[in-house]
Design a protein around this motif. Structure first.
Motif, PDB file in Angstrom:
ATOM      1  N   GLY A 269       6.746  18.267  35.823  1.00  0.00           N
ATOM      2  CA  GLY A 269       7.279  17.002  36.277  1.00  0.00           C
ATOM      3  C   GLY A 269       6.157  16.200  36.924  1.00  0.00           C
ATOM      4  N   VAL A 270       6.034  14.915  36.593  1.00  0.00           N
ATOM      5  CA  VAL A 270       4.868  14.133  37.025  1.00  0.00           C
ATOM      6  C   VAL A 270       5.299  12.825  37.667  1.00  0.00           C
ATOM      7  N   THR A 271       4.727  12.542  38.835  1.00  0.00           N
ATOM      8  CA  THR A 271       4.835  11.240  39.490  1.00  0.00           C
ATOM      9  C   THR A 271       3.460  10.606  39.483  1.00  0.00           C
ATOM     10  N   ALA A 272       3.334   9.429  38.871  1.00  0.00           N
ATOM     11  CA  ALA A 272       2.062   8.705  38.819  1.00  0.00           C
ATOM     12  C   ALA A 272       2.079   7.615  39.881  1.00  0.00           C
ATOM     13  N   ALA A 273       1.149   7.717  40.838  1.00  0.00           N
ATOM     14  CA  ALA A 273       1.119   6.778  41.952  1.00  0.00           C
ATOM     15  C   ALA A 273      -0.138   5.914  41.889  1.00  0.00           C
ATOM     16  N   SER A 274       0.043   4.628  42.086  1.00  0.00           N
ATOM     17  CA  SER A 274      -1.080   3.706  42.240  1.00  0.00           C
ATOM     18  C   SER A 274      -0.557   2.453  42.925  1.00  0.00           C
ATOM     19  N   ARG A 275      -1.467   1.552  43.270  1.00  0.00           N
ATOM     20  CA  ARG A 275      -1.017   0.352  43.978  1.00  0.00           C
ATOM     21  C   ARG A 275      -0.100  -0.502  43.112  1.00  0.00           C
ATOM     22  N   THR A 276      -0.452  -0.694  41.857  1.00  0.00           N
ATOM     23  CA  THR A 276       0.365  -1.504  40.945  1.00  0.00           C
ATOM     24  C   THR A 276       0.513  -0.756  39.624  1.00  0.00           C
ATOM     25  N   PRO A 277       1.359   0.264  39.590  1.00  0.00           N
ATOM     26  CA  PRO A 277       1.482   1.072  38.369  1.00  0.00           C
ATOM     27  C   PRO A 277       2.117   0.287  37.225  1.00  0.00           C
ATOM     28  N   ASP A 278       1.705   0.625  36.014  1.00  0.00           N
ATOM     29  CA  ASP A 278       2.266   0.019  34.809  1.00  0.00           C
ATOM     30  C   ASP A 278       2.950   1.130  34.006  1.00  0.00           C
ATOM     31  N   PRO A 279       4.263   1.263  34.125  1.00  0.00           N
ATOM     32  CA  PRO A 279       4.958   2.351  33.432  1.00  0.00           C
ATOM     33  C   PRO A 279       4.770   2.329  31.921  1.00  0.00           C
ATOM     34  N   SER A 280       4.498   1.162  31.348  1.00  0.00           N
ATOM     35  CA  SER A 280       4.356   1.066  29.897  1.00  0.00           C
ATOM     36  C   SER A 280       3.134   1.823  29.387  1.00  0.00           C
ATOM     37  N   GLU A 281       2.163   2.115  30.258  1.00  0.00           N
ATOM     38  CA  GLU A 281       0.965   2.835  29.853  1.00  0.00           C
ATOM     39  C   GLU A 281       1.081   4.335  30.083  1.00  0.00           C
ATOM     40  N   LEU A 282       2.255   4.793  30.531  1.00  0.00           N
ATOM     41  CA  LEU A 282       2.462   6.198  30.866  1.00  0.00           C
ATOM     42  C   LEU A 282       3.528   6.814  29.970  1.00  0.00           C
ATOM     43  N   PRO A 283       3.507   8.138  29.814  1.00  0.00           N
ATOM     44  CA  PRO A 283       4.582   8.788  29.056  1.00  0.00           C
ATOM     45  C   PRO A 283       5.945   8.479  29.662  1.00  0.00           C
TER      46      PRO A 283
ATOM     47  N   SER B  71       4.673   2.941  43.438  1.00  0.00           N
ATOM     48  CA  SER B  71       3.629   2.133  44.067  1.00  0.00           C
ATOM     49  C   SER B  71       3.222   2.767  45.392  1.00  0.00           C
ATOM     50  N   VAL B  72       1.951   3.177  45.483  1.00  0.00           N
ATOM     51  CA  VAL B  72       1.421   3.834  46.678  1.00  0.00           C
ATOM     52  C   VAL B  72      -0.003   3.365  46.898  1.00  0.00           C
ATOM     53  N   ASP B  73      -0.356   3.088  48.145  1.00  0.00           N
ATOM     54  CA  ASP B  73      -1.733   2.760  48.520  1.00  0.00           C
ATOM     55  C   ASP B  73      -2.230   3.877  49.432  1.00  0.00           C
ATOM     56  N   VAL B  74      -3.239   4.622  48.990  1.00  0.00           N
ATOM     57  CA  VAL B  74      -3.685   5.788  49.758  1.00  0.00           C
ATOM     58  C   VAL B  74      -4.368   5.401  51.068  1.00  0.00           C
ATOM     59  N   THR B  75      -4.699   4.132  51.253  1.00  0.00           N
ATOM     60  CA  THR B  75      -5.258   3.731  52.542  1.00  0.00           C
ATOM     61  C   THR B  75      -4.174   3.626  53.614  1.00  0.00           C
ATOM     62  N   ASP B  76      -2.902   3.754  53.233  1.00  0.00           N
ATOM     63  CA  ASP B  76      -1.792   3.828  54.181  1.00  0.00           C
ATOM     64  C   ASP B  76      -1.817   5.217  54.826  1.00  0.00           C
ATOM     65  N   PRO B  77      -1.884   5.315  56.154  1.00  0.00           N
ATOM     66  CA  PRO B  77      -1.993   6.628  56.791  1.00  0.00           C
ATOM     67  C   PRO B  77      -0.727   7.484  56.701  1.00  0.00           C
ATOM     68  N   ASP B  78       0.412   6.906  56.350  1.00  0.00           N
ATOM     69  CA  ASP B  78       1.662   7.669  56.282  1.00  0.00           C
ATOM     70  C   ASP B  78       2.142   7.721  54.838  1.00  0.00           C
ATOM     71  N   LEU B  79       1.846   8.831  54.162  1.00  0.00           N
ATOM     72  CA  LEU B  79       2.224   8.999  52.757  1.00  0.00           C
ATOM     73  C   LEU B  79       3.261  10.108  52.579  1.00  0.00           C
ATOM     74  N   ASP B  80       3.870  10.531  53.683  1.00  0.00           N
ATOM     75  CA  ASP B  80       4.795  11.664  53.624  1.00  0.00           C
ATOM     76  C   ASP B  80       5.949  11.430  52.652  1.00  0.00           C
ATOM     77  N   ASP B  81       6.566  10.259  52.697  1.00  0.00           N
ATOM     78  CA  ASP B  81       7.721   9.993  51.842  1.00  0.00           C
ATOM     79  C   ASP B  81       7.335  10.052  50.364  1.00  0.00           C
TER      80      ASP B  81
END
Length: 336
Positions: free
Chosen positions: A26-40, A47-57
């Motif tokens: 099972g795969v979750t693809a995270a990026s700031r502006t993901p494009d689902p059309s380019e993924l399986p 949508s996730v920004d790793v510079t955010d210090p709280d990524l728990d959720d």
């Protein structure tokens, strides 16, 4: 296994997601502006920004994290630094993984990180590796040489670096590199994620060819290489460093003093025969070959992947492509 792929919609990430889905994860693809059309179709894009210090959720509920988020070493987007993306981003992902019960963490680093060469890219990547090693997680680190393939940042950088016909290169372009095709690298990343025997290892990975920068550049541009003495390059790089449209600054000069080839290629640890890997020279046709093949149609700079021909993409940051008008500014190094 449920896998969180940070940078999952980027150049390397798209390939990693395809491999993981094909293997039943099972795969979750995270990026700031993901494009689902380019993924399986089976991949969840978030949508996730790793510079955010709280990524728990975002990380919660996953068994493993693969961190592919990166700024290409020779570019830097406005408002984002190698330190904030590579070092701080890794720290935030590791902390969230530890707090939410993730077992395994796979980090994509870079060849030369432990060389002592002081560039913004290498410093930040070095700190990121230390954060991963000092965590409580089961970790695996990959240090590839330059990665090529459809959508990479490396070939467009060379196109900026090398004008046609006469190509001035620092030291005559003698810097050796060992390019690896993205589709050869990503199955190894998936193996590192799934197989316990890889835990606690940092793997140097290179492709089947050891090529000089000059040999690589002359695949991308037809022309004659004119050597620029390294001492003169150092002076010029310092002078032009503040100018973002010049492709070689101080960090690029420092990176060109480094042999970007493996000392102990780890392919044997993955039971891979180097002769089975795709060579850069087969993937990237010369301009002469392109002109001959395109004599009956408008000439475009293209590259081959999987037997097909695609136009070269622009450099990208955080796994997200930019159009020509949105090209990020140059920052450091020659590695994508």
């Amino acid at each position: 296994m449920n896998v969180f792929v940070a940078g999952g919609s980027g150049f390397v990430g798209r390939s990693v997601c395809r491999v993981l889905v094909d293997r039943g994860h099972g795969v979750t693809a995270a990026s700031r502006t993901p494009d689902p059309s380019e993924l399986p179709a089976d991949v969840e894009a978030v949508s996730v920004d790793v510079t955010d210090p709280d990524l728990d959720d975002a990380v919660a509920g996953h068994d493993a994290v693969v961190n592919l988020v990166a700024l290409p070493s020779h570019v830097q987007a406005r408002g984002r630094s190698h330190e904030s993306v590579h070092a701080d981003g890794t720290r935030h992902l590791v902390a969230a993984s530890e707090r939410t019960g993730v077992d395994r963490f796979v980090q994509l680093s870079g060849l030369g990180v432990d060389s002592g060469v002081e560039t913004a890219y290498f410093k930040a990547k070095r700190r990121a590796e230390r954060i991963v090693r000092e965590s409580s997680l089961e970790w695996v680190i990959f240090r590839p040489s330059v990665i090529f393939g459809d959508g990479c940042a490396f070939v467009p950088f060379l196109e900026r670096l090398a004008p046609p016909l006469v190509i001035p290169l620092p030291g005559g372009g003698r810097t050796p590199l060992q390019p690896i095709w993205v589709e050869d690298l990503t199955p190894l990343i998936a193996d590192g994620l799934a197989e316990d025997r890889h835990v606690g290892n940092a793997y140097e990975i290179g492709g089947p060819e050891r090529l000089t920068l000059a040999e690589i550049v002359t695949r991308v541009r037809d022309g004659v290489v004119v050597p620029i003495p390294m001492a003169l390059t150092a002076v010029l790089a310092t002078l032009v460093d503040p100018l973002p449209w010049i492709p070689v600054g101080r960090d690029q000069y420092r990176a060109l003093t480094l042999e970007n080839t493996t000392r102990n290629d780890a392919l044997a640890a993955f039971d891979v025969d180097p002769d089975s890997l795709r060579p850069f020279s087969a993937d990237v046709p010369s301009e002469g070959e392109i002109s001959a093949a395109a004599s009956s149609e408008p000439v475009r700079r293209e590259r081959r992947t999987d037997g097909k021909r695609h136009t070269s993409a622009e450099p990208h940051t955080d796994g997200e492509p930019h159009t020509r008008s949105e090209r990020p500014e140059r920052d450091s190094g020659v590695r994508p």
